[in-house]
Write an enzyme that holds these catalytic residues in place. Structure first.
Site, PDB file in Angstrom:
ATOM      1  N   ARG A 154       0.801  -1.249   0.046  1.00  0.00           N
ATOM      2  CA  ARG A 154      -0.045  -0.038   0.016  1.00  0.00           C
ATOM      3  C   ARG A 154       0.831   1.272   0.059  1.00  0.00           C
ATOM      4  NH1 ARG A 154      -4.506  -2.457   4.241  1.00  0.00           N
ATOM      5  NH2 ARG A 154      -6.062  -3.113   2.692  1.00  0.00           N
ATOM      6  N   HIS A 178      -0.378  -5.395  12.616  1.00  0.00           N
ATOM      7  CA  HIS A 178      -1.324  -4.857  11.524  1.00  0.00           C
ATOM      8  C   HIS A 178      -2.399  -4.099  11.999  1.00  0.00           C
ATOM      9  CE1 HIS A 178      -2.882  -5.205   7.632  1.00  0.00           C
ATOM     10  NE2 HIS A 178      -3.769  -5.934   7.928  1.00  0.00           N
TER      11      HIS A 178
END
Ligand code: APR
Length: 311
Positions: A154, A178
């Protein structure tokens, strides 16, 4: 040589793309497993992909099932069984349901594919991969979580968009859990080998880091009824490929730390080498004081979610 068997546990949005990508890359024969109520659904998905293989020019058998015996002899399982987020939910909101699902899946995999390498994608990631490891008792080399590959992908996408350069030439590094506490290590992120800090003003870089932290939530909001699936699947396939082809790629993954980075007994994002031995090594990098503090903060979030599993 017979083809390897790859189990996709959970045949939902992520599971379907996993099956497609694995077939397309000729990683092996794919078994998509879901709950009995979804057996026909995953049989249909598998058949649909199989019928695309002549055009995609790849050879792979794909099948759908709800019977764990079909995983017998699997070299690898990629686990995306579990609820995805809806708008307004955090990953942690999924914990109590997904811990039950991962427990059930882990018990069956332990029984039917005891020698497999396993990549967990289900959220909240760090706690779910911990659950899978606890229940199976598999060696830590054979249980890993997919998160950092996606987080860095990303980040790399946003940097490439901003600079108008190839995504291939942007490399990035991230540590930690995460979620919003992830720790991007900007001094180790480069564009064609040039430190990223020299390519962009600080405010632009800060905005990209912020967008990366919230990238999963941005997708959840746009989709309205589920969470990201193309990019998580692609990330897990890169890890699977490194294992199956013994590429020994270096990825940020959720791995069990036993002393590395001063962390003991938790799954959290760290750089690892994935080869035919699974998670062959955790690479330790020297952190600045600020990075250490950020990692400690991320570890607190991981510890809380891990404790909430009750395991
Ligand atoms: N065994 C096998 N499959 C199961 C089980 C189980 N015990 N319980 C649920 N599933 C299946 C569901 O039937 C569904 O087909 O898991 C699948 C999940 O698919 P989706 O709902 O489409 O969710 P997806 O977008 O694929 O995400 C799955 O991965 O990244 C994470 O946050 C995400 O936790 C979520 C998971």
């Amino acid at each position: 040589m017979a083809r390897k068997k790859i189990g996709m546990i959970g045949g939902g949005q992520i599971g379907g793309i996993l099956a497609l990508l694995a077939a397309q890359r000729e990683l092996g024969d794919v078994v998509v497993l879901d709950i009995p109520e979804k057996e026909n659904f995953v049989k249909g998905k598998a058949l649909d992909i199989m019928e695309a293989t002549p055009i995609l020019r790849c050879d792979a058998n794909l099948s759908g099932t709800s019977n764990y015996e079909d995983l017998k002899g699997a070299a690898i399982n990629i686990i995306s069984a579990g609820l995805p987020r809806k708008p307004g939910m955090t990953r942690e909101d999924l914990l109590s349901t997904n811990v039950k699902i991962i427990t059930a899946v882990a018990e069956q995999i332990k029984k039917h594919a005891p020698d497999s390498f396993n990549i967990v994608l289900t959220n909240p990631l760090d706690a779910m991969v911990y659950t899978f490891k606890k229940i199976t008792g598999f060696p830590k080399e054979r249980v890993v979580g997919m998160a950092g590959v996606l987080d860095t992908s990303r980040f790399r996408s946003f940097v490439a968009m901003e600079l108008g350069v190839s995504v291939e030439d942007v490399s990035a590094s991230v540590l930690g859990g995460h979620g919003p506490t992830m720790v991007p290590i900007l001094r180790l992120s480069t564009v064609g080998g040039i430190p990223i800090t020299e390519m962009m003003p600080k405010d632009k870089l800060d905005a990209i880091v912020d967008r990366t932290r919230k990238a999963g939530t941005e997708i959840v909001k746009l989709l309205e009824n589920g969470s990201a699936f193309f990019s998580p699947a692609a990330s897990a396939i890169a890890m699977a490929e490194s294992y199956l082809k013994d590429k020994r790629r270096v990825f940020p993954c959720a791995a069990l730390c036993e002393g590395e980075y001063g962390i003991d007994g938790y799954y959290i994002g760290v750089p690892v080498i994935i080869g035919s031995g699974g998670v062959e090594k955790i690479l330790e990098i020297k952190l600045t004081d600020e990075e250490k503090a950020q990692l400690a903060n991320s570890l607190e979030a991981v510890k809380k979610a891990t404790a909430d599993t009750g395991l």
